[in-house]
Design an enzyme around this catalytic site. Structure first.
Site, PDB file in Angstrom:
ATOM      1  CD  GLU A  70      25.892  39.560  40.791  1.00  0.00           C
ATOM      2  OE1 GLU A  70      26.720  39.600  41.284  1.00  0.00           O
ATOM      3  OE2 GLU A  70      25.602  39.995  39.755  1.00  0.00           O
ATOM      4  CE  LYS A 127      40.157  50.745  42.645  1.00  0.00           C
ATOM      5  NZ  LYS A 127      40.180  49.541  41.470  1.00  0.00           N
TER       6      LYS A 127
END
Ligand SMILES: NCCCC=O
Length: 479
Positions: free
Chosen positions: A381, A178
């Site tokens: 992050e 996917k």
């Protein structure tokens, strides 16, 4: 108008198909903010169909010889080269990346990585067969795992698809992959390429969102779930896979420290670090975004880095002067803007710190200094073109700051002192330590982290092994 949009489709059992219930999502070009395609929003029926196709194809593909799998992968690599311009166009529409850099920095390594795994198919490693008990011979079989459910991210949609399908298929597995819901175009093209070479059902693509990914990982058919994505997504995959003890392969976030000692050539280090920090808009789990610099050269380094940032350009894919394109989607733009808006009072924005233009999702090359170890922007992050700078007093403090985050994917140390570089490479708690460089990859070496950056390796013979299982066979020598 949605009637003018290109229609991307799933690839299941050798056929392109819409989602069973006809649902779609719009796919937006992040350089323009405009929709250019629709993609299936796949649900349970589509995932079931893809898993069934992969399961049906598995025995046949498992029983091919390594030489046959090598040949197929070498043909795929050749087809990637022949159709490179189509792949580049799809990826540029997916991501808004500079066309020229996609041609030079993505196609050659992808082709090389596919060829590497073609060779790996013929290198099934195991310990020596032998009579470890009298009258009995033992040996090891290295076998494919089965159907692999794979979820690729939006930062390098086509290269991460390669990192996933190439080792899996080389080892004799079948795949349901996917792509991210924001970047399905190049993966659907990859399905067309692989579909012309592999038996039907060996490689399947299911487009969709987070829920589609969840259905894939929870499905009873796959023996392994492999994902490149956020820590949150990795934890959800590990939790869901634990219910039936599927094998899990996780390449998650990063917060790479870049440790700069006082003996470096500052101009050279700044050139290397700014390129490795801003390449792909910093949307790289190994990006050089967390600089730790010795206090004696801190101010000079920050000035040089801010100057380099102000010289770097972001812009449209066909502009040959740009280093990077837009952030991938509006949420990512909002995430990067949020980090800057929430900076503490002691932080200083030395360059950038703002969106560029009002079309697409572009963000300026940014440098933030004056930070402390516990600041959000140091700990979390950003995944954007933002380099933070902290100063350190000595090697021990550099190591403590570098290791003092929950991620552990990649790092670098910049020094002319060989012994210090060697000490640092031992002490840095990251899956990769670069010395006087940052970001290059080679197909032969592993890519993968520790701690919340996940587990399992991409690339290399280690990555290939992750897609195999080891079986002990013991036979009596008596008649
Ligand atoms: N430089 C490639 C990193 C892969 C994940 O972001």
């Amino acid at each position: 108008m949605s009637t003018e949009l290109r229609r991307l489709r799933n690839y299941i059992g050798g056929e392109f198909r819409d989602a069973a219930d006809g649902r779609t999502t719009e796919v937006v070009n992040p350089a323009t903010g405009e929709a250019y395609a629709t993609a299936p929003l796949s649900g349970a029926a589509d995932v079931d169909a893809a898993m069934a196709a992969a399961a049906e194809a598995f025995p046949g593909w498992r029983d091919t010889t390594p030489a046959e799998r090598q040949k197929a992968l070498l043909r795929i690599a050749d087809a990637f080269e022949e159709r490179a311009e189509e792949l580049i166009a799809a990826e540029v529409e997916n991501t808004g990346k500079p066309t020229g850099l996609t041609r030079t920095e993505e196609i050659p390594p992808m082709v090389d990585q596919i060829r590497f795994f073609a060779g790996a198919a013929r290198m099934l490693e195991g310990k020596g067969a032998g009579e470890y008990m009298e009258g009995l011979t033992s040996f090891v079989r290295r076998e494919p795992v089965g159907v692999c459910a794979q979820v690729a991210p939006w930062n390098y949609p086509m290269m991460m698809a390669v990192w996933k399908f190439a080792p899996a298929i080389a080892a004799g597995n079948t795949v349901v992959l996917k792509p991210s819901d924001t970047t399905p175009a190049s993966t659907v093209l990859i399905a067309e390429i692989l579909g012309s070479i592999l038996p039907k059902g060996v490689f399947n693509v299911v487009c969709g969102d987070r829920e589609t990914g969840r259905l894939m990982v929870e499905h009873p058919t796959p023996a392994m779930a492999s994902i490149t994505g956020s820590v949150r997504a990795g934890m959800a995959v590990a939790e869901s896979a634990s219910k039936d003890l599927k094998r899990v392969h996780l390449e998650l976030g990063g917060k790479a420290p870049v440790v700069v000692f006082e003996d470096v050539d500052i101009a050279k280090a700044v050139a290397g670090i700014s390129e490795a920090g801003y390449f792909n808009a910093g949307q790289d789990c190994t990006a050089a975004t967390r600089v730790l610099v010795h206090e004696s050269v801190h101010d000079e380094f920050v000035r040089a880095l801010a100057k380099a940032a102000s010289d770097i350009k972001t812009g449209m894919p066909d502009d040959e002067d740009v280093l990077y394109g837009p952030l991938n989607n509006p949420s990512q733009l909002a995430q990067v803007e949020g980090f800057i808006e929430r900076l503490p009072a002691h932080a200083r924005v030395e360059a950038g710190g703002k969106r560029v233009g009002d079309q697409g999702y572009f963000y300026a090359p940014t440098v933030v200094s004056g930070l402390e170890q516990d600041d959000e922007i140091v700990q979390k992050e950003v995944f954007g073109p933002v380099i933070t700078v902290q100063s350190f007093t000595d090697e021990d403090q550099a190591v403590a700051y570098a290791n003092g985050v929950e991620y552990a994917l990649a790092s670098s140390v910049w020094t002319k002192d060989h012994a210090r570089a060697m000490r640092m490479s031992k002490k840095l708690d990251f899956g990769c330590v670069w010395i006087n460089t940052h970001i290059p990859l080679v197909a032969e070496m592993p890519h993968g982290g520790f701690k919340k950056s996940g587990y399992g390796k991409d690339l290399s013979a280690y990555g290939f092994d992750d897609y195999t299982r080891i079986k002990h066979v013991m036979t009596s020598l008596e008649d």
